[in-house]
Write an enzyme that holds these catalytic residues in place. Structure first.
Site, PDB file in Angstrom:
ATOM      1  N   LYS A 163       0.981  -1.312   0.042  1.00  6.64           N
ATOM      2  CA  LYS A 163       0.044  -0.020  -0.133  1.00  6.64           C
ATOM      3  C   LYS A 163       1.000   1.300  -0.044  1.00  6.64           C
ATOM      4  CE  LYS A 163      -4.187  -1.620   0.094  1.00  6.64           C
ATOM      5  NZ  LYS A 163      -4.698  -2.554   0.735  1.00  6.64           N
ATOM      6  N   LYS A 179     -11.107  -7.941 -11.618  1.00  5.73           N
ATOM      7  CA  LYS A 179     -11.718  -6.916 -12.118  1.00  5.73           C
ATOM      8  C   LYS A 179     -10.712  -5.931 -12.751  1.00  5.73           C
ATOM      9  CE  LYS A 179     -12.438  -5.020  -7.365  1.00  5.73           C
ATOM     10  NZ  LYS A 179     -11.687  -6.221  -6.719  1.00  5.73           N
ATOM     11  N   LYS A 227      -5.723 -15.028 -13.994  1.00  2.45           N
ATOM     12  CA  LYS A 227      -6.947 -15.613 -13.806  1.00  2.45           C
ATOM     13  C   LYS A 227      -7.777 -14.265 -13.864  1.00  2.45           C
ATOM     14  CE  LYS A 227      -6.568 -13.810  -8.800  1.00  2.45           C
ATOM     15  NZ  LYS A 227      -6.985 -14.186  -7.479  1.00  2.45           N
TER      16      LYS A 227
HETATM   17  P1  AMP Z   1     -11.307  -9.944  -5.356  1.00  2.00           P
HETATM   18  O1  AMP Z   1     -12.446  -9.509  -6.309  1.00  2.00           O
HETATM   19  O2  AMP Z   1     -10.118  -9.849  -5.871  1.00  2.00           O
HETATM   20  O3  AMP Z   1     -11.538  -8.906  -4.092  1.00  2.00           O
HETATM   21  O4  AMP Z   1     -11.552 -11.494  -4.706  1.00  2.00           O
HETATM   22  C1  AMP Z   1     -12.375 -11.812  -3.685  1.00  2.00           C
HETATM   23  C2  AMP Z   1     -12.303 -13.237  -3.558  1.00  2.00           C
HETATM   24  O5  AMP Z   1     -12.985 -13.858  -4.712  1.00  2.00           O
HETATM   25  C3  AMP Z   1     -10.807 -13.904  -3.399  1.00  2.00           C
HETATM   26  O6  AMP Z   1     -10.387 -13.802  -2.195  1.00  2.00           O
HETATM   27  C4  AMP Z   1     -11.048 -15.304  -3.934  1.00  2.00           C
HETATM   28  O7  AMP Z   1     -11.431 -16.093  -3.068  1.00  2.00           O
HETATM   29  C5  AMP Z   1     -12.108 -14.997  -5.173  1.00  2.00           C
HETATM   30  N1  AMP Z   1     -11.730 -14.882  -6.508  1.00  2.00           N
HETATM   31  C6  AMP Z   1     -11.432 -13.514  -7.288  1.00  2.00           C
HETATM   32  N2  AMP Z   1     -11.027 -13.965  -8.506  1.00  2.00           N
HETATM   33  C7  AMP Z   1     -10.887 -15.059  -8.646  1.00  2.00           C
HETATM   34  C8  AMP Z   1     -10.668 -16.142  -9.760  1.00  2.00           C
HETATM   35  N3  AMP Z   1     -10.055 -15.581 -10.755  1.00  2.00           N
HETATM   36  N4  AMP Z   1     -10.643 -17.510  -9.521  1.00  2.00           N
HETATM   37  C9  AMP Z   1     -10.862 -17.890  -8.095  1.00  2.00           C
HETATM   38  N5  AMP Z   1     -11.513 -17.236  -7.310  1.00  2.00           N
HETATM   39  C10 AMP Z   1     -11.209 -15.989  -7.350  1.00  2.00           C
END
Ligand code: AMP
Length: 331
Positions: free
Chosen positions: A111, A197, A194
């Protein structure tokens, strides 16, 4: 049965990666354990969101999780800022967290590097608030990704220090919830890595994307020039399309494209069209529920109030015990 706590970020729409990587597990977990799911709106204040955006963000996240199937009757689904016992426990636990260990935390260092103009104390003590979120319900399990393991380790250190200082074992050590085989990595549409967003426009399919948006994104997915010999191993972009199909398509559909790959007759255009339609079909009922929930203000309000009430009852009990253990005049 374990007591499970999991935070949910307070802004941003859910994409298929979030659904298959996290939410789907929550839906299963809530039937087997005593689950607390909370929208981490206080954590989000470190980036100073505007009040209007902030409020809308929390509201739409709640709608999406409910639409996906988090059941407020069987789990405790609440907004962090509705539970004042959390910031009180956070204040108390700041006394058992050392500045040095907080400064060494990898997420804090990142950060600082990314936002040197906004290194506020809330960022430094973020792991303490996260520990408070967990231990306020005396949780034993936390479903965390790799990036959160260090925070969980810190929560264990704070808890052990507290227990040691007061000579008891009041707080259990929270450990990572092990999903075993169930943990999937959902690939994005850009051919590498992966779904996420922040991975660039078009890489992620959101649960609330309109059918034409989904079709457009999937049709633009990266592929390769096609197999040149039978039964070749797949390249990453093509494997990614198959992985997505594995999540949303029927077994025989997937098999027919597997066969087409193996005998070199595959047409990526057809595969993408099929994948897009299967995603559209998959998200349709979720989108329908999102609309229903969003149009029922009373249901939403009651659900949020009910979750807050349940969370406060659990939190108040812990805090009373902690105040007694610490030795406040009026526990
Ligand atoms: P985020 O949107 O990055 O805050 O992710 C929130 C949670 O969603 C993460 O801790 C993962 O458990 C899950 N997650 C996000 N992106 C993926 C992905 N491409 N594949 C699997 N799990 C994901």
């Amino acid at each position: 049965m374990e007591t499970v706590v999991s935070g949910i970020r307070s802004t941003g729409n859910l994409h298929l990666g979030n659904y298959f990587g996290a939410v789907k597990n929550f839906i299963k977990m809530q039937k087997e354990h005593n689950c607390f799911f909370f929208i981490a709106d206080m954590h989000a204040l470190t980036t100073h969101p505007k009040p209007g955006d902030f409020k809308n963000g929390v509201r739409s996240v709640m709608i999406e999780y409910l639409a996906c199937g988090l059941d407020p009757e069987i789990s405790t689904l609440f907004v962090q800022s509705d539970v004042p016992q959390i910031p009180e426990l956070y204040l108390l636990f700041n006394m058992y967290a050392y500045v040095g260990e907080l400064e060494r935390c990898a997420s804090f260092k990142e950060k600082i590097r990314k936002h040197p103009d906004n290194v506020n104390a809330g960022l430094l003590t973020y792991p303490v608030l996260m520990a408070a979120d967990i231990i306020i319900h005396r949780a034993t399990k936390v479903p965390v990704g790799k990036d959160q393991e260090q925070h969980l380790e810190m929560a264990r250190n704070f808890v052990n220090r507290f227990n040691h200082l007061y000579g008891n074992d009041y707080f259990p050590e929270p450990t990572a919830f092990n999903f075993g085989e169930a943990l999937v990595k959902v690939p994005g549409l850009d051919g590498t890595g992966k779904m996420g967003k922040s991975e660039g426009e078009g890489n992620a399919v959101f649960l609330n994307d309109a059918p034409e948006v989904i079709r457009k994104k999937v049709m633009r997915a990266v592929t390769d020039s096609g197999p040149s010999a039978a039964n070749q191993p797949k390249t990453e972009p093509v494997q990614n399309l198959f992985s997505l199909m594995n999540l949303v398509s029927k077994k025989d559909t997937i098999q027919s494209f597997e066969d087409a790959w193996n005998n070199c007759t595959i047409r990526y255009g057809d595969m993408k069209k099929q994948l897009a339609e299967d995603i559209v079909t998959f998200v349709a009922p979720i989108q329908e529920r999102m609309k229903e929930i969003a149009s029922d203000e009373k249901y939403l309000k009651n659900t949020i109030e009910m979750g807050g009430e349940k969370a406060r009852i659990s939190a108040a009990k812990t805090l009373k015990d902690v105040r007694e253990i610490i030795g406040f005049l009026n526990a």
